[in-house]
Design a protein around this motif. Structure first.
Motif, PDB file in Angstrom:
ATOM      1  N   MET A 124       0.839  -1.202   0.000  1.00 18.56           N
ATOM      2  CA  MET A 124       0.000   0.000   0.000  1.00 18.56           C
ATOM      3  C   MET A 124       0.871   1.247   0.000  1.00 18.56           C
ATOM      4  O   MET A 124       0.502   2.269   0.603  1.00 18.56           O
ATOM      5  CB  MET A 124      -0.889   0.021   1.250  1.00 18.56           C
ATOM      6  N   SER A 128       1.851   0.990   3.774  1.00 21.31           N
ATOM      7  CA  SER A 128       2.044  -0.448   4.007  1.00 21.31           C
ATOM      8  C   SER A 128       2.373  -0.755   5.457  1.00 21.31           C
ATOM      9  O   SER A 128       1.911  -1.750   6.020  1.00 21.31           O
ATOM     10  CB  SER A 128       3.174  -0.994   3.124  1.00 21.31           C
ATOM     11  N   GLU A 259      -5.765  -3.017  -1.656  1.00 23.22           N
ATOM     12  CA  GLU A 259      -4.692  -2.611  -2.575  1.00 23.22           C
ATOM     13  C   GLU A 259      -5.244  -2.058  -3.889  1.00 23.22           C
ATOM     14  O   GLU A 259      -4.585  -1.263  -4.554  1.00 23.22           O
ATOM     15  CB  GLU A 259      -3.764  -3.807  -2.861  1.00 23.22           C
ATOM     16  N   THR A 352      -5.500   6.948  -1.126  1.00 25.83           N
ATOM     17  CA  THR A 352      -5.873   6.213   0.091  1.00 25.83           C
ATOM     18  C   THR A 352      -6.714   7.097   1.006  1.00 25.83           C
ATOM     19  O   THR A 352      -7.747   6.666   1.527  1.00 25.83           O
ATOM     20  CB  THR A 352      -4.608   5.715   0.816  1.00 25.83           C
TER      21      THR A 352
END
Ligand SMILES: Cc1cc2nc3c(=O)[nH]c(=O)nc-3n(C[C@H](O)[C@H](O)[C@H](O)COP(=O)(O)O)c2cc1C
Length: 406
Positions: A124, A128, A259, A352
């Protein structure tokens, strides 16, 4: 839209409109349903949907998608679940509990387990590190997960739910097993598709064995992962053919993962999804070979789009966001109204954060409904995100205390 549907096990949906799963983050003390969830589901229970699917309920309190989640295990007391089911069923809708294990899609600050097919961390980018380091599951852990799905389904039936939906989409544990990117095992649970699909099929079989024949068993499946080298549309079709051989009452088609959040209309592999009814092309093709009814969810908020979905051979229309915006949307459609049912659009540079803000807007709506505040207010995405972060921090402390005390 408003004609009943008889499912393969003989049970009946009063109409073709379903409230799709939305994680509410509204669990009470002990990760149980409480007044907030009961009130929220009373709104949906009188909203006119023929089928109400709960937000994902965790089969293992040590593995949670978020700290405000509901947990249903073998020994969980059922009283609060009975009130939850009754609130949803008050006008004859079916209510199915969505059962899930998050696998590696667990935040690092949650504690507990991040069981996964392989020890491959989330990719990510700069986010992540926020996720837990996954652990590749042993045979015994896989057997435990299968038994837990069955035990939770049995408990859901005892509590008065009319079915369960096994969550095999969106990058959670079963979806990780299906994905060649997340599953690099070389035993009977990995490699060729028949092995990667084994966990899903075993879970369906185990659940079926523990519940009555008239209790519905459904599956939510990705039509694809929308990642290069991931679970493909052709593999989804093959898995559907495998499910055809089992007593499955409905398959809901969605797509994507954290993801590659195609379920929110954003694909990481540059595929173009339809602007409304994102997965309709896949769902139509799969419905043509499915023995059970197919439902598709994603982007549907207008009656003309819902009708187009049904006209193409898909049996049930899944609606998530728009049902949080307007909980009695099916009833309104039935009387000829077509209200605008989408929250404020969010398109920030950081993808995100954009997704988190979109989810926060919807969670804020559910929170308002859980307080019986039904007026449709247009919330600010930024404020909603900040409020969501603050609420998550508070519930996280409570969840940690619960986890320690168990
Ligand atoms: C806040 C939020 C929570 C969600 N929680 C779940 C969930 O618990 N289980 C699930 O299968 N999908 C979940 N979804 C995905 C929805 O079920 C649905 O697939 C997706 O939102 C696309 O449909 P829509 O455009 O009608 O919202 C969630 C979506 C949002 C926005």
């Amino acid at each position: 839209m408003f004609t009943p549907l008889i499912l393969p096990n003989g049970s009946r949906l009063p109409n073709r409109l379903a409230k799709a799963a939305l994680e509410e983050n509204l669990a009470d003390e002990g990760q149980l349903p409480g007044p907030a969830l009961w009130r929220l589901y009373r709104h949906w229970g009188i909203g006119g949907a023929g089928l109400i699917i709960t937000g994902n309920v965790m089969i293992d309190g040590r593995a949670m998608t978020g700290p405000g989640g509901v947990v249903l295990e073998q020994d969980t007391p059922l009283e609060a679940f009975k009130t939850w089911a009754a609130a949803s069923r008050q006008e004859g809708a079916q209510v199915w509990m969505q059962l899930s294990h998050p696998g590696r899609q667990v935040m690092a600050n949650m504690g507990g387990n991040a069981w996964a097919p392989s020890a491959i961390p989330m990719a990510m980018g700069k986010y992540s590190k926020a996720f837990a380091q996954p652990e590749a599951m042993s045979e015994a852990q896989i057997a435990e997960v299968i038994a837990r799905f069955a035990a939770s389904a049995h408990a859901a039936e005892k509590a008065g739910f009319t079915g369960v939906q096994i969550h095999a989409a969106h990058g959670y544990l079963i979806s990780q097993f299906l994905s060649p990117l997340a599953n690099r095992r070389s035993d009977r649970w990995g490699g060729e598709l028949a092995n990667r699909a084994r966990l899903l099929l075993e879970v369906v079989r185990a659940v079926r064995q523990r519940v009555s024949p008239d209790f519905c068993v459904a599956v939510k499946l990705n039509s694809a992962d929308f990642q290069r080298g991931g679970f493909s549309p052709d593999e989804a079709r093959q898995v559907l053919l495998m499910l055809n051989e089992l007593p499955v009452d409905l398959v809901e088609l969605s797509g994507g993962s954290y993801e590659s959040p195609a379920m929110q209309g954003e694909a990481a592999d540059d595929s173009t999804l339809a602007r409304e009814a994102y997965f309709l092309t896949f769902a139509r093709d799969l419905a043509a070979v499915a023995r059970m009814p197919v439902m598709t969810t994603g982007g549907i908020a207008r009656p003309s789009v819902a009708q187009r979905v049904l006209n193409s051979g898909v049996a049930v229309v899944g609606i998530a966001t728009a049902m949080a915006e307007i909980p009695d949307l099916p009833r309104r459609w039935q009387t000829g109204e077509a209200p605008h049912a989408l929250p404020a659009p969010v398109k920030w540079r950081d993808k995100t954060l954009t997704l988190l803000a979109r989810m926060a807007l919807i969670k804020r709506r559910m929170y308002a409904l859980s307080r019986d505040r039904t007026r449709n207010v247009r919330y600010s995405p930024l404020w909603s995100l900040l409020i969501d972060r603050w609420r998550t921090r508070r519930t996280l402390r409570r969840y940690h205390a619960w986890l320690r005390q168990r």
